[in-house]
Design a protein around this motif. Structure first.
Motif, PDB file in Angstrom:
ATOM      1  N   ALA A  90      46.659  -9.153  -8.253  1.00  9.87           N
ATOM      2  CA  ALA A  90      47.411  -8.871  -9.480  1.00  9.87           C
ATOM      3  C   ALA A  90      47.390 -10.062 -10.418  1.00  9.87           C
ATOM      4  CB  ALA A  90      48.848  -8.490  -9.125  1.00  9.87           C
ATOM      5  N   LEU A  91      47.510 -11.262  -9.863  1.00  5.11           N
ATOM      6  CA  LEU A  91      47.469 -12.475 -10.688  1.00  5.11           C
ATOM      7  C   LEU A  91      46.071 -12.689 -11.268  1.00  5.11           C
ATOM      8  CD1 LEU A  91      49.574 -14.882  -8.424  1.00  5.11           C
ATOM      9  CD2 LEU A  91      50.263 -13.974 -10.648  1.00  5.11           C
ATOM     10  N   ALA A  92      45.053 -12.346 -10.478  1.00  2.00           N
ATOM     11  CA  ALA A  92      43.673 -12.536 -10.918  1.00  2.00           C
ATOM     12  C   ALA A  92      43.169 -11.377 -11.770  1.00  2.00           C
ATOM     13  CB  ALA A  92      42.763 -12.712  -9.705  1.00  2.00           C
ATOM     14  N   VAL A  93      43.973 -10.327 -11.890  1.00  2.00           N
ATOM     15  CA  VAL A  93      43.605  -9.124 -12.655  1.00  2.00           C
ATOM     16  C   VAL A  93      42.251  -8.609 -12.165  1.00  2.00           C
ATOM     17  CG1 VAL A  93      43.573  -8.094 -14.952  1.00  2.00           C
ATOM     18  CG2 VAL A  93      44.698 -10.285 -14.611  1.00  2.00           C
ATOM     19  N   GLY A  94      42.129  -8.479 -10.857  1.00  2.00           N
ATOM     20  CA  GLY A  94      40.881  -7.995 -10.273  1.00  2.00           C
ATOM     21  C   GLY A  94      40.956  -8.039  -8.768  1.00  2.00           C
ATOM     22  N   GLU A  95      39.967  -7.429  -8.106  1.00  2.00           N
ATOM     23  CA  GLU A  95      39.930  -7.390  -6.646  1.00  2.00           C
ATOM     24  C   GLU A  95      39.183  -8.613  -6.121  1.00  2.00           C
ATOM     25  OE1 GLU A  95      41.379  -5.159  -4.558  1.00  2.00           O
ATOM     26  OE2 GLU A  95      42.336  -4.267  -6.317  1.00  2.00           O
ATOM     27  N   VAL A  96      39.900  -9.727  -5.982  1.00  2.00           N
ATOM     28  CA  VAL A  96      39.272 -10.940  -5.452  1.00  2.00           C
ATOM     29  C   VAL A  96      39.559 -11.118  -3.967  1.00  2.00           C
ATOM     30  CG1 VAL A  96      39.302 -12.122  -7.667  1.00  2.00           C
ATOM     31  CG2 VAL A  96      41.258 -12.368  -6.130  1.00  2.00           C
ATOM     32  N   ARG A 117      42.253 -19.738   4.606  1.00  2.00           N
ATOM     33  CA  ARG A 117      42.860 -20.159   3.345  1.00  2.00           C
ATOM     34  C   ARG A 117      41.758 -20.354   2.308  1.00  2.00           C
ATOM     35  NH1 ARG A 117      45.961 -21.919   7.396  1.00  2.00           N
ATOM     36  NH2 ARG A 117      44.565 -23.596   8.000  1.00  2.00           N
ATOM     37  N   GLU A 118      42.058 -19.964   1.082  1.00  2.00           N
ATOM     38  CA  GLU A 118      41.041 -20.040   0.039  1.00  2.00           C
ATOM     39  C   GLU A 118      41.675 -20.336  -1.312  1.00  2.00           C
ATOM     40  OE1 GLU A 118      37.352 -17.331  -1.756  1.00  2.00           O
ATOM     41  OE2 GLU A 118      38.450 -16.705   0.041  1.00  2.00           O
ATOM     42  N   LEU A 119      41.057 -21.234  -2.059  1.00  2.00           N
ATOM     43  CA  LEU A 119      41.503 -21.597  -3.402  1.00  2.00           C
ATOM     44  C   LEU A 119      40.813 -20.688  -4.417  1.00  2.00           C
ATOM     45  CD1 LEU A 119      43.061 -23.760  -5.170  1.00  2.00           C
ATOM     46  CD2 LEU A 119      40.859 -24.946  -5.318  1.00  2.00           C
ATOM     47  N   ILE A 120      41.616 -20.039  -5.257  1.00  2.00           N
ATOM     48  CA  ILE A 120      41.086 -19.070  -6.216  1.00  2.00           C
ATOM     49  C   ILE A 120      41.479 -19.477  -7.631  1.00  2.00           C
ATOM     50  CG2 ILE A 120      41.178 -16.647  -6.949  1.00  2.00           C
ATOM     51  CD1 ILE A 120      41.938 -16.111  -3.919  1.00  2.00           C
ATOM     52  N   LEU A 121      40.504 -19.535  -8.523  1.00  2.00           N
ATOM     53  CA  LEU A 121      40.755 -19.844  -9.925  1.00  2.00           C
ATOM     54  C   LEU A 121      41.164 -18.568 -10.646  1.00  2.00           C
ATOM     55  CD1 LEU A 121      38.780 -22.117  -8.848  1.00  2.00           C
ATOM     56  CD2 LEU A 121      38.049 -22.387 -11.214  1.00  2.00           C
ATOM     57  N   ASP A 166      45.550 -18.414  -1.219  1.00  2.00           N
ATOM     58  CA  ASP A 166      46.000 -17.340  -0.339  1.00  2.00           C
ATOM     59  C   ASP A 166      45.893 -17.841   1.098  1.00  2.00           C
ATOM     60  OD1 ASP A 166      46.928 -14.910   0.490  1.00  2.00           O
ATOM     61  OD2 ASP A 166      45.018 -13.863   0.311  1.00  2.00           O
ATOM     62  N   THR A 167      46.798 -17.398   1.953  1.00  2.00           N
ATOM     63  CA  THR A 167      46.813 -17.874   3.333  1.00  2.00           C
ATOM     64  C   THR A 167      46.923 -16.702   4.294  1.00  2.00           C
ATOM     65  OG1 THR A 167      49.224 -18.087   3.416  1.00  2.00           O
ATOM     66  CG2 THR A 167      47.981 -20.004   2.649  1.00  2.00           C
ATOM     67  N   PRO A 168      46.461 -16.878   5.540  1.00  2.00           N
ATOM     68  CA  PRO A 168      46.683 -15.834   6.548  1.00  2.00           C
ATOM     69  C   PRO A 168      48.170 -15.672   6.819  1.00  2.00           C
ATOM     70  CG  PRO A 168      44.992 -17.400   7.259  1.00  2.00           C
ATOM     71  CD  PRO A 168      45.653 -17.995   6.059  1.00  2.00           C
ATOM     72  N   GLY A 169      48.547 -14.537   7.369  1.00  2.00           N
ATOM     73  CA  GLY A 169      49.949 -14.301   7.707  1.00  2.00           C
ATOM     74  C   GLY A 169      50.443 -15.306   8.734  1.00  2.00           C
ATOM     75  N   ILE A 170      51.684 -15.730   8.577  1.00  2.00           N
ATOM     76  CA  ILE A 170      52.268 -16.728   9.462  1.00  2.00           C
ATOM     77  C   ILE A 170      53.254 -16.057  10.405  1.00  2.00           C
ATOM     78  CG2 ILE A 170      53.714 -18.791   9.573  1.00  2.00           C
ATOM     79  CD1 ILE A 170      52.597 -19.607   6.873  1.00  2.00           C
TER      80      ILE A 170
END
Length: 365
Positions: A223-229, A249-253, A262-266
């Motif tokens: 939703a923040l990226a306005v797309g399916e990332v 974990r992944e850094l997304i612009l 984004d992170t895996p569930g804790i």
């Protein structure tokens, strides 16, 4: 593809720490012994150099993590090597705590960095998890660690569209569990509250999203990226639990500015080097404690204890006091484990020095 590193958070203060003959890059994902990084000239796969391997051999916190700024060194064989992790402005660290076979705490006192150089910590808690409401104890724990990291915690009560009645009461309970922290209801599918979350980003600000599986973290990223990332999955029928959609974990612009991790569930996250974070989350109890008759009051059976008085009157919920006691015990346990590990490392160091001194003494003519 080239990148403007200033939009990723690079600035003059970070540049002052960059070693000579290296170029800066931000870690977007880590793998075993290597990392995906974003440099000015594009994205690269960089293996860890000897300096990084030596540092992380004794301290896992020194391992590169998502969000780190790193120094890359160009090698003669025509590739970059991750030569050094630059100093972190913030770091979200969890302790090496787990449950042993008899239900007790166990661990090595060492930590793991989940994300670095983060400005905002989004604590995502689903408004309804199976048949239960939000887990207030988990919120308290994650907010405490967020404060300790140096980032600003923001609680996002997700999937608010699935909560039929009493959402305002739920938000009030969450605000009580996280005093002084902004709390927002979010429905990523309907778009409700997404703009509020995006308002914490922009420019080069970085956020990390933490929470259990099924909290809708990947859906919020999309939703923040306005797309399916990010790939998303539905919560399992029957038990209401989420699947682990995100495996790393992944850094997304983000197209509108800012970055998100984004992170895996804790399932469970242990405390590490915790102090002020717990005090800030339980500011109400800390304030009550100041009114106790004795400065070293343990809030168990002491006379004229303001905390127990508040508990009896209903001013302080019993659940909250028990949560505070639990985190205090765990923080003390982790501190003792860390001290024991440091003592052992120091003893081993002196054993090596003593052995070398004896050996050199025997070799003297």
């Amino acid at each position: 593809m080239s990148y403007d590193l200033s939009l990723l958070g690079w600035n003059d203060l970070r540049a002052a720490d960059l070693p000579t003959d290296t170029v800066p890059a931000r870690v977007s994902r880590v793998d075993r012994g290597a990392a995906e990084v974003i440099a000015a000239d594009g994205q690269h796969h960089a293996k860890y150099g000897a300096r990084v391997r030596r540092a992380s051999a004794t301290d896992p916190v020194a391992l590169p993590c998502v969000g780190d700024w790193a120094a890359l060194r160009w090698l003669p064989e025509g590739r970059y090597e991750l030569d050094e992790v630059l100093p972190r402005s913030t770091a979200f660290v969890r302790g090496g705590v787990s449950r042993d076979s008899v239900g007790g705490l166990s661990g090595d006192g060492q930590g793991q960095v989940l994300a670095a150089n983060v400005d905002v910590v989004f604590v995502a808690e689903p408004s309804m998890h199976a048949a239960d409401f939000a887990d207030l104890g988990r919120i308290e724990r994650l907010v405490a660690l967020a404060w300790e990291s140096g980032g600003t915690p923001v609680v996002l009560v997700t999937k608010s569209d699935l909560f039929d009645d009493g959402l305002d009461d739920l938000l009030a309970d969450v605000r009580t569990a996280a005093p002084g922290v902004a709390v927002h209801a979010v429905s990523s599918l309907l778009g409700d509250g997404v703009e509020l979350a995006a308002g914490y980003l922009g420019g080069s600000r970085t956020a990390v999203i933490l929470g259990p599986s099924g909290a809708g973290k990947s859906t919020l990223v999309n939703a923040l990226a306005v797309g399916e990332v990010m790939e998303t999955q539905q919560v399992r029928a029957g038990d209401g639990r989420g699947r682990h959609t995100t495996a790393h974990r992944e850094l997304i612009l983000l197209p509108g500015g800012g970055l998100v991790i984004d992170t895996p569930g804790i399932r469970r996250i242990g405390l590490y080097d915790i102090g002020e974070g717990v005090d800030r989350v339980f500011a109400d109890i800390e304030e009550l404690a100041q009114r106790c008759r004795f400065g070293d009051c343990g809030h168990t059976s002491e006379p004229e204890c303001a905390v127990l008085t508040a508990l009896e009157s209903g001013e302080l919920p019993e659940r909250r006091l028990e949560s505070w006691r639990k985190l205090q015990r765990e923080a003390a346990w982790m501190a003792s484990r860390t001290d024991a590990r440091l003592r052992k490392e120091q003893q081993n160091k002196w054993k090596v020095i003593t052995k070398e001194m004896r050996r050199s003494g025997r070799n003297r003519p």
